[in-house]
Design an enzyme around this catalytic site. Structure first.
Site, PDB file in Angstrom:
ATOM      1  CG  ASP A 241      -1.241 -81.785 -72.655  1.00  0.00           C
ATOM      2  OD1 ASP A 241      -0.355 -81.284 -71.923  1.00  0.00           O
ATOM      3  OD2 ASP A 241      -2.403 -81.973 -72.266  1.00  0.00           O
ATOM      4  CG  ASP A 242       2.980 -81.134 -70.806  1.00  0.00           C
ATOM      5  OD1 ASP A 242       3.088 -79.905 -70.986  1.00  0.00           O
ATOM      6  OD2 ASP A 242       2.392 -81.625 -69.829  1.00  0.00           O
TER       7      ASP A 242
END
Length: 456
Positions: A241-242
């Site tokens: 993810d980020d």
């Protein structure tokens, strides 16, 4: 009565402090003990939760007497969650590995964060983080690049099967605290987010390596959330993810709690995240995000560089964002802003709560092998304004999209574009420039000037 001794690492800590740090959180401790003093066994099989809990409890007595350090020597130390205390250092030897228990039943459940209303995976509470602390002052989690392994596979499987009753735990979460340092560690396979400082101030996160499979769900790297005065630097993150996600609460709950993230510095980040961003602002940004300064960002095989994520109902603001010096290799997007992210806490959000996105500045960007240069999409009737993009060189991929720019409901200015690399006919540098997209033409008004906002 346990025997406590002066820290053998005090000179090391002091030297690191003088060279690298400025905050008073980085200090020597007057007392030190090893986890083995409390019955800890580093064989990778013995559960050491009680040993860690007892160690922290005993060492907390020295908070007013110079503080204390808990040393974790070489070995594999299996444990479930334990809490930290104030004026305390958790120090991992270079060959020490904390192994998170895979027995889900051994993890306690805590209340949802008040700025979120309920958990992210499920409507109820959330499993407590592996290393947790709240209402602390002067807490340090560090070492000689020792390892914390979340052993997240069992959690990812349960998440995908929709069998979890509560939100997955994070590796490290520090709440309502001041003077926090997390440094010189390797974090592996977190069940969900890796490092989550929330409702805290004066935070340093430095020299961290975070590794997770790029397909692992929601394994964000570092998520400063409703924090003030945070410095994130010299980190290497491979994530599902980020790599860094800046947050401040979710919809009506974040609006009510009203605690922004502000005065954030991000420097010298290297990120690999094929399905997410190097740095995300939002989507949970309802308490506001302001004064973020990012510099020297390298992203490789990452979906986007800096992404702004928000939606109708979020409220809040993202403003005064300054990004300088990005080197990007194999990206889907370079610039990505979206006002239709969705993903609401519940159905009670206020549809009239519109976010303010203003004063977004990018400068000195070099990107190679890019599919789409930019996707900038504000909200109808609530445009994103004051967008300044300057001195950008983008090399498009051989199979890049036909129209590398998509612009809607945004206002701003560009300068120093193209450098003979990316369809300059799409962006004309003039007082009122236009962006041709798909089947329509959207005029981007030059309502702000770049000035010299990124030269400092």
């Amino acid at each position: 009565m346990k025997h406590f001794h002066r820290s053998p690492f005090s000179r090391i800590e002091k030297r690191q402090w003088r060279v690298s740090f400025e905050y008073s959180a980085i200090s020597c401790r007057a007392h030190s003990a090893s986890i083995t003093d409390f019955g800890g066994v580093g064989d990778g099989k013995t559960l050491n939760t009680k040993a860690f809990q007892e160690a922290v409890q005993q060492l907390s007595r020295f908070a007013s007497d110079g503080g204390a350090q808990l040393f974790v020597p070489a070995g594999k130390w299996l444990t479930a969650a334990f809490n930290l205390t104030s004026h305390f250092t958790l120090y991992l030897h270079k060959d020490a590995v904390l192994l998170a228990s895979q027995d889900i039943k051994s993890w306690a459940v805590v209340d949802p964060l008040p700025s979120y209303g309920h958990g992210r995976d499920a409507a109820g509470g959330r499993y407590i983080s592996l290393i947790f602390g709240t209402n602390l002052t002067d807490v340090v989690i560090t070492g000689e690049n020792g390892t914390i392994d979340g052993q997240g596979g069992v959690w990812w499987q349960q998440f995908h099967k929709k069998k979890l009753k509560y939100t997955r735990p994070y590796l490290i979460e520090i709440m309502h605290s001041d003077n926090v340092q997390i440094s010189n560690l390797t974090l592996l396979n977190s069940p969900s987010w890796n490092i989550h400082p929330v409702y805290s101030s004066n935070v340093i996160i430095q020299g961290i390596t975070i590794l997770a499979p790029v397909t692992s769900p929601n394994t964000d790297g570092i998520n400063p959330d409703s924090c003030t005065n945070t410095r994130i630097e010299d980190n290497y993150i491979v994530s599902g993810d980020d790599c860094i996600a800046v947050k401040s609460g979710w919809d009506e709950y974040g609006i009510k709690y009203g605690m922004p993230t502000k005065h954030l510095i991000i420097r010298r980040l290297t990120c690999i995240s094929p399905y997410s961003a190097a740095i995300a602002l939002g989507s949970e940004m309802s308490g506001g995000i302001q004064d973020v300064r990012a510099q020297d960002i390298t992203a490789i095989h990452t979906e986007s560089a800096v992404r702004i994520k928000t939606a109708v109902g979020r409220g809040g603001y993202v403003k005064d964002i300054y990004v300088k010096g990005m080197n990007l290799h194999t990206m889907k997007w370079v610039f990505w802003m979206t006002g239709n992210y969705g993903s609401h806490a519940d159905d009670h959000y206020d549809p009239n709560a519109l976010p303010e996105i203003n004063g977004i500045n990018y400068r000195d960007v070099v990107a190679e092998n890019v599919s789409i240069a930019a996707r900038l999409e504000g909200i109808r009737g609530d445009p994103f304004t004051g967008i300044c993009i300057a001195n950008v060189t983008i090399g498009m991929a051989k199979k890049a999209k036909k129209y590398p720019w998509s612009c809607l409901e945004v206002e701003g200015v560009s300068s120093g574009w193209c450098r003979n690399r990316v369809g300059c006919w799409l962006i004309r540098e003039k007082r009122n420039w236009e962006c041709v997209i798909f089947r329509r033409r959207v005029w981007l008004l030059m309502v702000y000037s770049c000035r010299n906002v990124l030269t400092g």
